[in-house]
Scaffold this motif. Sequence first.
Motif, mmCIF file in Angstrom:
data_model
loop_
_atom_site.group_PDB
_atom_site.id
_atom_site.type_symbol
_atom_site.label_atom_id
_atom_site.label_comp_id
_atom_site.label_asym_id
_atom_site.label_seq_id
_atom_site.Cartn_x
_atom_site.Cartn_y
_atom_site.Cartn_z
ATOM 1 N N PRO A 1 0.890 -1.564 0.513
ATOM 2 C CA PRO A 1 -0.333 -0.053 -0.009
ATOM 3 C C PRO A 1 1.005 1.336 -0.282
ATOM 4 C CG PRO A 1 -1.277 -1.454 1.764
ATOM 5 C CD PRO A 1 0.224 -2.025 1.094
ATOM 6 N N MET A 2 1.984 1.268 0.937
ATOM 7 C CA MET A 2 2.696 2.382 0.446
ATOM 8 C C MET A 2 3.564 2.904 -0.750
ATOM 9 S SD MET A 2 4.667 2.822 4.126
ATOM 10 C CE MET A 2 5.358 3.987 4.654
ATOM 11 N N LYS A 3 3.770 2.117 -1.607
ATOM 12 C CA LYS A 3 3.852 2.419 -2.979
ATOM 13 C C LYS A 3 2.960 3.192 -3.813
ATOM 14 C CE LYS A 3 8.024 1.087 -1.956
ATOM 15 N NZ LYS A 3 8.594 1.908 -1.540
ATOM 16 N N ARG A 4 1.241 2.946 -3.005
ATOM 17 C CA ARG A 4 0.157 3.699 -4.058
ATOM 18 C C ARG A 4 0.253 3.482 -5.529
ATOM 19 N NH1 ARG A 4 0.593 9.189 -0.718
ATOM 20 N NH2 ARG A 4 2.735 9.862 -1.691
ATOM 21 N N VAL A 5 0.421 1.924 -5.448
ATOM 22 C CA VAL A 5 0.585 1.811 -7.558
ATOM 23 C C VAL A 5 -0.841 1.988 -7.745
ATOM 24 C CG1 VAL A 5 0.448 -0.563 -8.374
ATOM 25 C CG2 VAL A 5 2.633 0.073 -6.815
ATOM 26 N N ASP A 6 -2.451 1.904 -6.958
ATOM 27 C CA ASP A 6 -3.579 1.804 -7.465
ATOM 28 C C ASP A 6 -3.706 3.651 -7.831
ATOM 29 O OD1 ASP A 6 -2.586 3.110 -4.773
ATOM 30 O OD2 ASP A 6 -4.833 2.908 -4.065
ATOM 31 N N LEU A 7 -3.372 4.198 -7.046
ATOM 32 C CA LEU A 7 -3.335 5.417 -7.618
ATOM 33 C C LEU A 7 -2.664 5.481 -9.311
ATOM 34 C CD1 LEU A 7 -3.250 8.825 -7.652
ATOM 35 C CD2 LEU A 7 -0.882 8.658 -6.713
ATOM 36 N N LEU A 8 -1.847 4.751 -9.881
ATOM 37 C CA LEU A 8 -1.458 5.104 -11.493
ATOM 38 C C LEU A 8 -2.639 3.939 -12.170
ATOM 39 C CD1 LEU A 8 0.290 4.561 -14.313
ATOM 40 C CD2 LEU A 8 1.521 3.058 -12.435
ATOM 41 N N ILE A 9 -3.278 2.830 -11.245
ATOM 42 C CA ILE A 9 -4.112 1.894 -11.750
ATOM 43 C C ILE A 9 -5.027 3.131 -12.075
ATOM 44 C CG2 ILE A 9 -6.134 0.132 -11.466
ATOM 45 C CD1 ILE A 9 -3.241 -1.142 -10.439
ATOM 46 N N LYS A 10 -5.694 3.714 -11.129
ATOM 47 C CA LYS A 10 -7.014 5.215 -10.949
ATOM 48 C C LYS A 10 -5.950 6.127 -12.352
ATOM 49 C CE LYS A 10 -8.101 4.273 -5.946
ATOM 50 N NZ LYS A 10 -8.272 4.979 -5.285
ATOM 51 N N PHE B 1 5.959 6.236 -13.178
ATOM 52 C CA PHE B 1 5.636 6.846 -12.213
ATOM 53 C C PHE B 1 5.785 6.057 -10.664
ATOM 54 C CE2 PHE B 1 2.515 5.119 -9.022
ATOM 55 C CZ PHE B 1 0.806 6.468 -8.728
ATOM 56 N N TYR B 2 5.858 6.818 -9.903
ATOM 57 C CA TYR B 2 6.701 6.373 -8.326
ATOM 58 C C TYR B 2 6.591 7.510 -7.454
ATOM 59 C CZ TYR B 2 10.017 4.684 -5.607
ATOM 60 O OH TYR B 2 11.070 3.509 -4.261
ATOM 61 N N ALA B 3 4.916 7.217 -7.388
ATOM 62 C CA ALA B 3 4.471 7.347 -5.649
ATOM 63 C C ALA B 3 4.462 6.799 -4.238
ATOM 64 C CB ALA B 3 3.188 8.105 -6.125
ATOM 65 N N PRO B 4 5.175 6.684 -3.999
ATOM 66 C CA PRO B 4 5.305 6.110 -2.484
ATOM 67 C C PRO B 4 5.281 7.162 -1.347
ATOM 68 C CG PRO B 4 7.794 6.674 -3.164
ATOM 69 C CD PRO B 4 6.543 7.218 -4.001
ATOM 70 N N VAL B 5 5.191 6.471 -0.381
ATOM 71 C CA VAL B 5 4.435 7.731 1.330
ATOM 72 C C VAL B 5 5.645 7.555 1.455
ATOM 73 C CG1 VAL B 5 3.762 8.256 2.739
ATOM 74 C CG2 VAL B 5 2.390 6.834 1.533
ATOM 75 N N ASP B 6 6.179 9.055 1.220
ATOM 76 C CA ASP B 6 7.615 9.557 2.508
ATOM 77 C C ASP B 6 8.691 8.477 1.888
ATOM 78 O OD1 ASP B 6 8.780 11.123 3.936
ATOM 79 O OD2 ASP B 6 8.268 10.382 6.116
#
Length: 343
Positions: A184-193, A251-256
């Motif tokens: 979850p911390m890598k937020r790959v779901d954001l890319l899919i959305k 795409f690279y949007a991890p949390v902190d």
Amino acid sequence: MLPKKIIVCNTIHPFMTGGSELFTNKLVEELNRAGHNAILVTMPFILKFNKESLEKTCKPWIDLNLSKLADVVIPLRFPTWLVNHPNKVVYLNHQLRIAYDLYDKPYGPKHSEIAFEASKYVAKMDRSLANAKKIFAVSKNVQSRLKQYSGIESELLYHSLPNEELHYPGTYGDYILSVGRLVPMKRVDLLIKAMALTKTPVRCMIVGEGADRPRLEKLIEDLNVKNKVELTGWVLPERLIDLYAHSLCSFYAPVDEDYGLVTLESFKSAKPVITTQDAGGVLEFVKHDINGWVFPEDAEMFARAMDTLYLNRELACTMGKAGLESVEHINWKNCIKRLEEYF
């Protein structure tokens, strides 16, 4: 400099490989390439977040005396800096974040008496970092956390990539590349959305495995984007380098994130990076509208950016070249040279 006997100390999570493990192995390789005799000493890190478990995890390192076996030890992660040696040069990958910035947060343990006692124990053990001859931090973000939570100064020292010499700029293809563990911390779901909101034929390739895969597979099905999203699993290093080289962007949007090798891998391949405003170490490199984009966690904004690059490959090229130029100074030769000053 005369060759030194060096022991790099790290923990391992059985059957898990990520950026930290790749960095560790490459560090040992580069120390040996520089003429030293370097080896890696590891112990499994299997943790339940309570004081008793932490004490059991720390004790082997406290009892380990390497004073007569090496000229230098280089601890990398908690609790390896508890090792007994008079010449410790810490190269801090990260502290145990669940005791600090992730404590009582969505990605960390909820506050309880047991968790609080565990976090206090970690902080106590980390005070031993002050006894090191020198502390380097892999990023400004890691450096800042160490100062904030432990009150200890360190020096920034960026390291390079596991396959530094193999990355190359290729073409600008039709896919967005995402690389990393599926958690979850890598937020790959954001890319899919975001892919579900794109208006061009742009697609994405998601490289990696992890516990979040079933949820991501369901999301792909629910959003009806099977034709635009490919989950490849892990791929061979040679294949990954080619995927970077011929991608449109990353795409690279991890949390902190602590550091984030994906950013460096993308830039070394002359590819821009799209990330979020809270991505941590990624933001030390990605500059909005220059070598990538930095957005809020907003799928529509990501989708528009991906469409823009798909329709304007020249822009992707310009941004990618700016990224490459910004990291040309980061290499293993400079990294090892600085470490050697404290051997």
